[in-house]
Design an enzyme around this catalytic site. Structure first.
Site, short mmCIF file in Angstrom:
data_model
loop_
_atom_site.label_atom_id
_atom_site.label_comp_id
_atom_site.label_asym_id
_atom_site.label_seq_id
_atom_site.Cartn_x
_atom_site.Cartn_y
_atom_site.Cartn_z
N ASP A 127 32.61 22.66 87.44
CA ASP A 127 32.10 23.12 88.73
C ASP A 127 31.38 24.46 88.65
OD1 ASP A 127 32.93 20.98 90.26
OD2 ASP A 127 34.97 21.76 90.41
N HIS A 133 41.31 25.14 83.77
CA HIS A 133 41.48 23.70 83.95
C HIS A 133 42.87 23.31 83.50
CE1 HIS A 133 40.78 19.39 83.77
NE2 HIS A 133 39.74 19.63 84.54
N1 CMC Z 1 41.14 32.86 87.81
C1 CMC Z 1 42.12 33.72 87.47
N2 CMC Z 1 43.28 33.35 86.88
C2 CMC Z 1 43.45 32.05 86.64
C3 CMC Z 1 42.49 31.10 86.97
C4 CMC Z 1 41.29 31.54 87.58
N3 CMC Z 1 40.36 30.65 87.90
N4 CMC Z 1 42.93 29.87 86.62
C5 CMC Z 1 44.14 30.06 86.10
N5 CMC Z 1 44.47 31.38 86.09
C6 CMC Z 1 45.69 31.99 85.56
C7 CMC Z 1 46.87 31.79 86.50
O1 CMC Z 1 46.99 32.86 87.41
C8 CMC Z 1 48.00 31.71 85.52
O2 CMC Z 1 48.30 33.03 85.11
P1 CMC Z 1 49.84 33.45 84.72
O3 CMC Z 1 50.18 32.61 83.52
O4 CMC Z 1 49.77 34.91 84.44
O5 CMC Z 1 50.66 33.12 85.94
C9 CMC Z 1 47.42 30.99 84.30
O6 CMC Z 1 46.01 31.29 84.37
C10 CMC Z 1 47.61 29.48 84.33
O7 CMC Z 1 47.12 28.99 85.56
P2 CMC Z 1 47.77 27.81 86.41
O8 CMC Z 1 47.36 27.95 87.83
O9 CMC Z 1 49.23 27.73 86.08
O10 CMC Z 1 47.06 26.58 85.72
P3 CMC Z 1 46.98 25.13 86.34
O11 CMC Z 1 46.79 24.21 85.19
O12 CMC Z 1 48.12 24.87 87.25
O13 CMC Z 1 45.67 25.21 87.26
C11 CMC Z 1 43.40 25.15 87.98
C12 CMC Z 1 44.41 24.76 86.86
C13 CMC Z 1 42.08 24.44 87.72
C14 CMC Z 1 43.96 24.70 89.34
C15 CMC Z 1 43.22 26.68 87.93
O14 CMC Z 1 42.70 27.08 86.69
C16 CMC Z 1 42.31 27.19 89.07
O15 CMC Z 1 42.80 27.42 90.17
N6 CMC Z 1 40.97 27.35 88.80
C17 CMC Z 1 40.04 27.73 89.85
C18 CMC Z 1 39.69 26.50 90.68
C19 CMC Z 1 38.74 25.55 89.96
O16 CMC Z 1 37.77 25.96 89.36
N7 CMC Z 1 39.05 24.24 90.05
C20 CMC Z 1 38.19 23.18 89.48
C21 CMC Z 1 38.86 22.45 88.36
S1 CMC Z 1 37.69 21.46 87.42
C22 CMC Z 1 37.13 20.27 88.54
C23 CMC Z 1 38.12 19.22 88.81
O17 CMC Z 1 38.42 18.41 87.90
O18 CMC Z 1 38.58 19.15 89.94
#
Ligand code: CMC
Length: 428
Positions: free
Chosen positions: A364, A307
């Site tokens: 989710d 998140h």
């Molecule tokens: N699986 C594997 N690796 C992950 C995941 C995941 N679900 N989420 C984040 N990471 C890794 C990412 O690859 C990155 O690694 P590195 O630092 O080595 O590059 C690190 O963790 C930080 O991730 P980020 O993408 O920079 O973090 P963000 O804050 O931009 O993204 C997120 C947050 C929710 C988009 C992401 O965690 C994600 O894609 N999760 C899966 C989709 C999901 O479950 N979304 C629902 C969010 S909650 C409901 C809502 O409010 O909408």
């Protein structure tokens, strides 16, 4: 602590006030930055460090895993309140008295009829259309059927727009699902509670008297409360920014629905279920998928994990996990993907990759398992999220309008070509 931040650019010092929120969050107020520096701006893609507004609606602390609506903890609200009370709380700032709640509900019911011509629009969509696309379109279409613009100087005008959409939106949600299932479009009953009515509209069959299930009502009530607001997330920021151009409430909400659809936001609940099903069909090897999630060459992500703001347990996920056990137990449903989900969670919480990056299950991860046990088709999951988020979007839109916020218009740093002379086509 000083109440100013100092920024030095090219040997020149500039001071900016610090503002402190009621939960002691500190922000640098850079409203004057461009003026005093002669055009220097900030850059923050994804707005990871940018506060877009001051808001009194929802507080969340991602490090401590705290979520509160108008000061009330999500745990208390999920346990003790119902969805309509929470909607009132979010929108108007206080828990309603019985009298206020009755009036609110009665005003909503007065507006729960949708113009019959909306059915013609729905008719034109193919059955294969994704329900979120249909819902966004129908919500936008409501603008055409209710064209009078909302005078934001008038509390009464805003109130009327709010009760209208709270009345009509569940009808659109139910019709979207019924269209997909080939069921006749129906209406609920004025005698039912708000959530009871939603379930009746969704599940009533043309050849059978509808029986209300307390288990389903309580489960849906809780899920909707847990989704009702989450401060400045992608869809809410969209609603606020579209509304800031003085576009109407329904148009702003329609844009919010489109933003919610994406798999990185609300679309994750559908993606989680599809992922869990995929793992099951592939033999249930969770380790293989953990490996894929950690492999930077593999685009696979563990959906329902991570998140932007929570770097600790998402408090909603804790409540939903408990609720999934209870609801499936009460309904007598055994779903092998619940075990796969719990297995994945356990592995992730013990895995260095996830621990180091502070990736925990989010709202989710378990919600889809409950929706499926309730009989809601997987393509409707994000629609259910939208139904829950509706009061939050409305509250944020209303706050933005009442605070008379300026039009949202970010800056950029241009990195394209400098001035070039035009070349005629034969010279290119
Ligand atoms: N699986 C594997 N690796 C992950 C995941 C995941 N679900 N989420 C984040 N990471 C890794 C990412 O690859 C990155 O690694 P590195 O630092 O080595 O590059 C690190 O963790 C930080 O991730 P980020 O993408 O920079 O973090 P963000 O804050 O931009 O993204 C997120 C947050 C929710 C988009 C992401 O965690 C994600 O894609 N999760 C899966 C989709 C999901 O479950 N979304 C629902 C969010 S909650 C409901 C809502 O409010 O909408």
């Amino acid at each position: 602590m000083s109440d100013k931040a100092t920024l030095e650019i090219n040997g020149q010092k500039h001071e900016f006030p610090l503002i402190t929120g009621t939960e002691n969050e500190v922000a640098i107020d850079i409203k004057t930055l461009r003026g005093v520096t002669g055009g220097v701006t900030t850059i923050d893609p994804g707005y990871k460090n940018t506060g877009s507004c001051e808001s009194a609606i929802t507080f969340l602390n991602g490090e401590k895993g705290i979520l509160r609506y108008r000061g009330y903890s999500i745990e208390d609200l999920a346990e003790k309140a119902d969805f309509l009370e929470v909607a009132y709380l979010l929108i108007f700032g206080e828990l309603p008295t019985q009298e206020q709640l009755d009036k609110f509900h009665s005003d909503i019911k007065k507006h729960s009829v949708v113009d019959d011509d909306v059915k013609k629009i729905l008719d034109a969509f193919p059955k294969s259309a994704h329900p979120m696309g249909v819902l966004a379109s129908l919500t936008s279409a409501l603008t055409a059927f209710n064209p009078s613009s909302v005078n934001v100087e008038s509390e009464e005008d805003m109130y009327n727009a709010i009760v209208r959409i709270l009345g009509k939106f569940p009808v659109l949600v139910a019709w979207t699902m019924r269209k997909k299932q080939g069921l006749p479009l129906n209406y609920g009953s004025e005698d039912l509670g708000y959530v009871e009515n939603i379930l009746k509209m969704m599940f009533e069959k043309p050849n059978k008297e509808y029986q209300q299930s307390e288990i389903l009502v309580n489960a849906l009530d809780k899920l909707l409360i847990l989704h009702a607001d989450h401060e400045q997330n992608c869809s809410t920021s969209t609603v606020r920014i579209v509304g800031s151009s003085h576009a109407g409430l329904f148009a702003s909400l329609s844009a919010g629905i489109s933003a919610l659809w994406g798999p990185l936001h609300g679309g994750a609940n559908q993606a989680v279920l599809e992922m869990l099903e995929g793992i099951k069909e592939d033999g249930g090897d969770t380790k293989k998928y953990m490996g894929k999630a950690k492999d930077k060459e593999d685009p696979f992500r563990l959906m329902g994990f991570g998140h932007r703001v929570y770097k600790n347990f998402d408090p909603r996920a804790r409540i939903i996990k408990k609720s999934a056990d209870e609801v499936l137990g009460d309904l007598g449903v055994e779903d092998p993907i619940l075990d796969i989900a719990k297995g994945l969670e356990k592995e992730a919480l013990e895995d260095d990759y996830f621990v180091k990056r502070k990736l925990y299950p989010n709202v989710d991860f378990y919600s889809g398992i409950i929706y499926r046990a309730m009989g809601i088709p997987v393509e409707m999951f994000t629609v259910m999220f939208a139904l829950g988020r509706l009061p939050g979007w409305i509250a944020q839109w209303r706050e933005m309008r009442m605070r008379k916020e300026p039009i949202g218009r970010p800056r950029q740093v241009y990195i394209g070509e400098n001035h070039r002379d035009f070349k005629t086509i034969e010279n290119r």
